[in-house]
Each structure stands twice: as structure tokens, then as C-alpha cells.
Scaffold this motif. Structure first.
Motif, mmCIF file in Angstrom:
data_model
loop_
_atom_site.group_PDB
_atom_site.id
_atom_site.type_symbol
_atom_site.label_atom_id
_atom_site.label_comp_id
_atom_site.label_asym_id
_atom_site.label_seq_id
_atom_site.Cartn_x
_atom_site.Cartn_y
_atom_site.Cartn_z
ATOM 1 N N TYR A 80 37.382 47.721 34.041
ATOM 2 C CA TYR A 80 36.603 46.590 34.543
ATOM 3 C C TYR A 80 37.079 46.280 35.950
ATOM 4 C CZ TYR A 80 34.440 41.928 34.660
ATOM 5 O OH TYR A 80 33.687 40.821 34.986
ATOM 6 N N ASP A 81 36.242 46.554 36.934
ATOM 7 C CA ASP A 81 36.603 46.286 38.313
ATOM 8 C C ASP A 81 35.974 44.981 38.762
ATOM 9 O OD1 ASP A 81 38.069 48.623 38.673
ATOM 10 O OD2 ASP A 81 36.270 49.784 39.155
ATOM 11 N N GLN A 83 34.054 42.598 41.185
ATOM 12 C CA GLN A 83 32.947 42.917 42.076
ATOM 13 C C GLN A 83 33.223 42.391 43.487
ATOM 14 O OE1 GLN A 83 30.458 44.890 40.733
ATOM 15 N NE2 GLN A 83 31.923 44.867 39.043
ATOM 16 N N ASP A 84 32.261 42.588 44.371
ATOM 17 C CA ASP A 84 32.394 42.159 45.752
ATOM 18 C C ASP A 84 32.654 40.651 45.829
ATOM 19 O OD1 ASP A 84 30.638 41.149 48.382
ATOM 20 O OD2 ASP A 84 31.859 42.936 48.711
ATOM 21 N N THR A 87 29.585 38.193 46.317
ATOM 22 C CA THR A 87 28.652 37.970 45.208
ATOM 23 C C THR A 87 29.335 37.504 43.923
ATOM 24 O OG1 THR A 87 28.791 40.314 44.600
ATOM 25 C CG2 THR A 87 27.024 39.653 46.107
ATOM 26 N N HIS A 88 30.641 37.722 43.819
ATOM 27 C CA HIS A 88 31.346 37.382 42.581
ATOM 28 C C HIS A 88 32.643 36.620 42.876
ATOM 29 C CE1 HIS A 88 28.588 40.439 41.096
ATOM 30 N NE2 HIS A 88 28.844 40.032 39.871
ATOM 31 N N GLN A 91 34.894 35.117 40.101
ATOM 32 C CA GLN A 91 35.892 35.905 39.389
ATOM 33 C C GLN A 91 37.278 35.700 40.002
ATOM 34 O OE1 GLN A 91 34.310 39.899 39.769
ATOM 35 N NE2 GLN A 91 33.430 39.825 37.716
ATOM 36 N N THR A 118 41.026 45.986 44.003
ATOM 37 C CA THR A 118 41.048 44.681 43.328
ATOM 38 C C THR A 118 42.231 43.847 43.806
ATOM 39 O OG1 THR A 118 39.899 45.440 41.334
ATOM 40 C CG2 THR A 118 41.382 43.558 41.088
ATOM 41 N N TYR A 265 30.360 49.851 33.266
ATOM 42 C CA TYR A 265 30.227 49.272 34.593
ATOM 43 C C TYR A 265 29.962 50.356 35.640
ATOM 44 C CZ TYR A 265 32.089 45.295 32.086
ATOM 45 O OH TYR A 265 32.272 44.301 31.161
ATOM 46 N N ASP A 419 31.267 38.785 33.290
ATOM 47 C CA ASP A 419 29.912 39.179 33.751
ATOM 48 C C ASP A 419 29.505 40.467 33.054
ATOM 49 O OD1 ASP A 419 29.994 37.007 35.387
ATOM 50 O OD2 ASP A 419 30.499 38.120 37.204
#
Length: 419
Positions: A80-81, A83-84, A87-88, A91, A118, A265, A419
Motif C-alpha cells: 500500500y503506497d 498517494q500524491d 490529492t491525498h 493520508q 513514501t 493498487y 482509500d
């Protein structure tokens, strides 16, 4: 003033990643002036997001020392990476909330290039929010594709498994080639980097000793030249052993085989190259062929781990804690080669941004002109990485692993939906 430390494991496992965990925990316990409690995230960054944190105070020194012998990831991992950021961002803000709730000022992420991305992004957001977080990456991948390090902990042991398996399989096939199987294919991991397939070349002590064909992900697959290479070796020595990267591509850059049933993902699981090669050999050459997929065996075979690899994995964990405590954060621990024979190395580090989401492929001068073997330069590089043995303790004929309590810390925040 002290702060707590959170350690997390990421991505596919290795036979020595827990040795890095051992190094982290033992080094952290030796620095009470800097580090308070040590937590481990359950299932990597997912556990950090969902506030599933193991409180390692309950673990004995003996149990932590036993991690040097345990394959897999004792605290759990994930693919699970984050996200940008644009947009996220929620997180990253959630992670900072979890860290603040548990007084976590140090974060160690044990993984590959994606994990370093990350870690680098988390460091950026923590600075923007004014949260005092120190981050260091601990390298890990059996693919050996991390940039700016001599090797990636986990690779040496997987490479040793591949080389030994190819050599032993060659003995078996040679004994049956006159009346039965003439070709054996071993499919190994390597999506874009063919390091593990290259390690198959160490099955022979001198070039040409065994009838090997290595198929590296860096070289486009051509059916005609491949079949001719197999035919030539069978004609000369009676049999052939093939070690193939799972990430083989055709001249158009398309994977030869994809297991489309497994996607995480946008991460596509590869598989089926060995079976496809066997079918081509049967159809065009008529040879009886057997194949196998090393799969998890190549990355979990702690009983055959390289002592060099184990020592480096542990040292990376220790060095990561030193960097956190002594002002070297924002970096990934690396290994620097000083000499080939005898092999000497030292610890170093590079900025996270220099390695985040990058891949290091097998250099051209490591691959023979025909594309089916490795050069002397490759042998000089690879051989030290598989040297030495460090067997785990055995009980009743099988490895014995000391269990951990794995006690989760009490949650302090509302639940978080992934997500």
C-alpha cells in the motif's frame, strides 16, 4: 529530551528483513537518552494509518535477538503506497496525528524505492505542518534494484538460493538427460531488474562449466535466438538449465506473462514465464522439459541465507538508529563497497530524494554479448554477496523461531478508513 520510535516493514519480504528489525530495536534500546518507547506498525504503513501499533516494551531481549533467525516480516507488511500529497494529503495528516498521539518523533521505513518515496513525502509534510519528525529509510529488496547502494539487504540471500538451486538442479537434470528431461527452467523474481536471474550464473564456478541460459529482464526476449541457445547447449552437453526473470519482455516492451488475477493498487503480479518457455521448447525443439517457480521460496529461505547479507541487514538497522539520534535523518542507509577480494564494505547514507522510486538495473557490462550469461565483472560483484552461512537454530529437524508477544498499544484516535 526523548521521543518514541516507530518502525515499519514494507513490500515483499526477505529472509533477513527481521535482522534489520533486530538491529533497529537493539540499537534503540541502547540509546535511552534519545529514544523512549519503540513501536512497530502492524502491516507496514497501513498499521500506521489505522493506529495499529505494536508496543515492543513487552518483548524480551532474547526474543528480539531471535529476530536475526526469522524469515518473513514479523510485524507484517503491505503493498500500500501513499498517494500524491496534492490529492491525498489527508493520508499524511492522519499519520502525523497518529505520531503526535503516541509521541513518535522518529520513523524508520524498511523497504525499497517506493517505500523511500513514501518516507520522503512524509518528511516533507511533517515539515510543512511543523511537526518534529525525523525519518530514515532502511534498505530492503531481493530485487537489488535500489539506487546508490552497493547492494540491497535481502538480495544476497535470495541470490544464494537461486545459485544453489540452479547448481543442484543441473546435477539432477544431467543424470536424467539421456533418457528423460533435457531442460529445466527456474523462474525467479525480477520485474524490471534481472539481478536474481544473473545470480543463477554463480551456479557454475567457471564460465561454461554448466549449460546455462540466463534470461534477464534487461534484455528483450527473442524466441529464435533463445531456442538456438538451448539447442546448442543440449547438443554440446546433453541438457540445459535456464534461469529466467519473471519480468521478461518482448521487443515491444510487453511482459511475456502476466498473472492478471492479482492486482494491488495498480501493482500487477507477474507469473507464468517458465511455463510459457517450456511450451515453446516443447513445440519447436521437442525436448522434455520441467520447470519451477522459485516464488516465495527464494525470499524466505533463511536456512540458506548469506552470512554477508545477514550482517549487512543487521548493520543497516543499527546505522538507521544512529542516523536518527545523531542528526543524519532525511536519508536512506546505504552500503559502500571498498574492495572485492577480500570483500570489504562500510556504512553510508544518501538523501531520501536521491533514491525515492528509482530502479537500478543490471549494467550492460555485467551481461555477455549474447545476452544469455554474466561477465567476469558481474561475478566479481556478485560472489561476495552470497558468501558465508549463518544457519538458524534447529529443533526436531526444523528451524526454531522464538515467538514475540506482539501486543498492540491502546488506540487514542477515531478509526480511519483506507482509500
Amino acid at each position: 529530551m526523548t521521543a518514541n520510535l516507530l518502525y515499519a516493514q514494507s513490500g515483499g519480504m526477505t529472509s533477513v528483513i527481521n535482522a534489520s528489525a533486530c538491529g533497529v530495536i537493539e540499537a534503540a534500546r541502547a540509546r535511552p537518552e534519545h529514544i523512549g518507547k519503540v513501536f512497530a506498525a502492524r502491516d507496514g504503513i497501513v498499521g500506521a494509518l489505522t493506529e495499529q501499533l505494536y508496543d515492543l516494551d513487552a518483548e524480551s531481549d532474547a526474543a528480539i535477538a531471535g529476530l536475526r533467525h526469522l524469515p518473513g516480516g514479523v510485524f507484517g507488511s503491505c503493498r500500500y503506497d501513499l498517494q500524491d500529497i496534492a490529492t491525498h494529503r489527508h493520508q499524511y495528516e492522519r499519520l502525523i496525528e497518529v505520531f503526535a498521539a503516541h509521541d513518535i518523533g522518529y520513523f524508520l521505513y524498511n523497504g525499497g524505492g517506493g517505500s523511500m518515496l513514501t518516507a520522503e513525502r512524509l518528511l516533507q509534510v511533517s515539515a510543512e505542518l511543523g511537526y518534529p519528525l525525523k525519518v530514515v529509510g532502511v534498505p530492503k529488496t531481493i530485487d537489488n534494484d535500489l539506487a546508490d547502494t552497493d547492494t540491497s539487504p535481502g538480495f544476497g540471500s535470495a541470490a544464494k538460493y537461486v545459485a544453489v538451486s540452479a547448481r543442484e538442479a543441473a546435477c539432477d537434470v544431467a543424470s536424467m538427460a539421456g533418457t528423460s528431461t533435457k531442460v529445466f527452467i527456474l523462474e525467479v523474481m525480477g520485474r524490471h531488474a534481472g539481478w536474481l536471474a544473473a545470480a543463477g550464473g554463480l551456479a557454475e564456478r567457471t564460465p561454461g562449466e554448466l549449460p546455462l541460459v540466463l534470461l534477464l529482464a534487461e534484455r528483450a526476449f527473442d524466441e529464435g535466438t533463445f531456442l538456438e541457445a538451448v539447442r546448442t547447449r543440449v547438443n554440446a552437453q546433453g541438457y540445459c538449465v535456464i534461469v529466467a526473470s519473471e519480468g521478461l519482455k518482448d521487443s515491444a516492451g510487453r511482459f511475456l506473462s502476466i498473472n492478471t488475477d492479482n492486482k494491488v493498487y495498480d501493482w500487477i503480479q507477474l507469473g507464468g514465464v517458465a511455463a510459457g518457455l517450456a511450451a515453446r521448447i516443447k513445440q519447436h525443439l521437442g525436448y522434455r522439459t520441467h520447470w519451477a517457480v522459485a516464488d516465495y521460496l527464494q525470499r524466505s529461505a533463511r536456512h540458506l541465507a548469506s552470512r554477508t547479507d545477514l550482517e549487512q541487514a543487521y548493520a543497516c538497522g543499527v546505522e538507521a538508529v544512529r542516523l536518527l539520534a545523531e542528526g543524519g535523518h532525511g536519508t536512506m542507509v546505504t552500503l559502500r563497497r571498498l574492495a572485492d577480494e577480500p570483500y570489504r564494505w562500510e556504512m553510508a547514507s544518501v538523501p531520501l530524494a536521491a533514491v525515492a522510486d528509482l530502479e537500478y538495473l543490471v549494467p550492460d557490462d555485467f551481461i555477455t554479448p549474447d545476452g544469455f550469461g554474466i561477465t567476469d565483472a558481474a561475478r566479481r560483484y556478485l560472489r561476495p554477496l552470497i558468501e558465508g552461512e549463518d544457519h538458524p537454530p534447529f529443533r526436531d529437524g526444523i528451524p526454531h523461531y522464538e515467538p514475540l508477544r506482539l501486543t498492540l498499544a491502546a488506540t487514542r484516535l477515531p478509526a480511519f478508513e483506507l482509500d
